[in-house]
Design a protein around this motif. Structure first.
Motif, PDB file in Angstrom:
ATOM      1  N   ASP A   1      -3.261  12.086   4.863  1.00  0.00           N
ATOM      2  CA  ASP A   1      -2.580  11.991   3.612  1.00  0.00           C
ATOM      3  C   ASP A   1      -2.349  10.584   3.221  1.00  0.00           C
ATOM      4  O   ASP A   1      -1.406  10.357   2.205  1.00  0.00           O
ATOM      5  N   GLN A   2      -3.121   9.723   3.815  1.00  0.00           N
ATOM      6  CA  GLN A   2      -3.199   8.268   3.388  1.00  0.00           C
ATOM      7  C   GLN A   2      -4.641   8.142   2.816  1.00  0.00           C
ATOM      8  O   GLN A   2      -5.573   8.597   3.306  1.00  0.00           O
TER       9      GLN A   2
ATOM     10  N   ARG B   1      -5.232   0.017   8.287  1.00  0.00           N
ATOM     11  CA  ARG B   1      -4.158  -0.647   7.571  1.00  0.00           C
ATOM     12  C   ARG B   1      -4.465  -1.374   6.343  1.00  0.00           C
ATOM     13  O   ARG B   1      -4.038  -1.477   5.400  1.00  0.00           O
TER      14      ARG B   1
ATOM     15  N   ASN C   1      -0.879   6.564  -0.581  1.00  0.00           N
ATOM     16  CA  ASN C   1      -0.409   7.812  -0.057  1.00  0.00           C
ATOM     17  C   ASN C   1      -0.808   8.801  -1.156  1.00  0.00           C
ATOM     18  O   ASN C   1      -0.375   8.902  -2.357  1.00  0.00           O
TER      19      ASN C   1
ATOM     20  N   TYR D   1      -7.655   5.467   1.702  1.00  0.00           N
ATOM     21  CA  TYR D   1      -8.338   4.284   2.229  1.00  0.00           C
ATOM     22  C   TYR D   1      -9.645   3.902   1.298  1.00  0.00           C
ATOM     23  O   TYR D   1     -10.393   4.815   1.107  1.00  0.00           O
TER      24      TYR D   1
ATOM     25  N   ASN E   1       0.935  -1.319  -0.052  1.00  0.00           N
ATOM     26  CA  ASN E   1      -0.058  -0.044  -0.174  1.00  0.00           C
ATOM     27  C   ASN E   1       0.890   1.366  -0.063  1.00  0.00           C
ATOM     28  O   ASN E   1       0.350   2.150   0.522  1.00  0.00           O
ATOM     29  N   SER E   2       2.002   1.482  -0.694  1.00  0.00           N
ATOM     30  CA  SER E   2       2.862   2.411  -0.478  1.00  0.00           C
ATOM     31  C   SER E   2       2.689   3.175  -1.886  1.00  0.00           C
ATOM     32  O   SER E   2       3.475   4.057  -2.347  1.00  0.00           O
TER      33      SER E   2
ATOM     34  N   LYS F   1      -5.875   0.548   3.257  1.00  0.00           N
ATOM     35  CA  LYS F   1      -4.979   1.310   2.583  1.00  0.00           C
ATOM     36  C   LYS F   1      -4.911   1.168   1.068  1.00  0.00           C
ATOM     37  O   LYS F   1      -4.580   0.041   0.796  1.00  0.00           O
TER      38      LYS F   1
END
Length: 114
Positions: free
Chosen positions: A27-28, A74, A80, A30, A3-4, A77
């Protein structure tokens, strides 16, 4: 790293319906599409922020800092957020504040007169 993925806001904006709901928190990004039905307050709160930044509202509630909630996020996600210089991202404060006032009035009425 899982998830990056780097995602621009223009991509998040495309996921702005109740059946395709991405939300930005700190800033992530989902995907809350399938998680909304489990939210204790209901889907409506999450739908308001579909395709937008919900950071300010998310951070209002201390329960969101529990490790169980962070673990759930998590797993949801997508990636980003990439912020472009000078880019404004809607956060729906104007929409949600009247809703919060209405809830306060209803609860006040309930506790004062019932």
């Amino acid at each position: 790293m899982i998830n990056s993925r780097k995602i621009e806001y223009s991509e998040v904006q495309k996921h702005n319906t109740k059946n395709d709901c991405w939300v930005i928190i700190n800033d992530q990004i989902y995907d809350l599409t399938n998680q909304k039905k489990f939210h204790p307050v209901g889907e409506s709160y999450i739908n308001i922020f579909a395709g937008k930044d919900a950071t300010w509202f998310f951070n209002l509630n201390p329960i969101h800092y529990k490790s169980e909630i962070r673990d759930i996020l998590r797993g949801l996600k997508v990636g980003n957020l990439i912020r472009k210089e000078g880019q404004k991202i809607p956060d729906n404060k104007i929409t949600i504040i009247p809703l919060l006032i209405l809830i306060f009035i209803v609860l006040s009425y309930y506790f004062l007169f019932i």
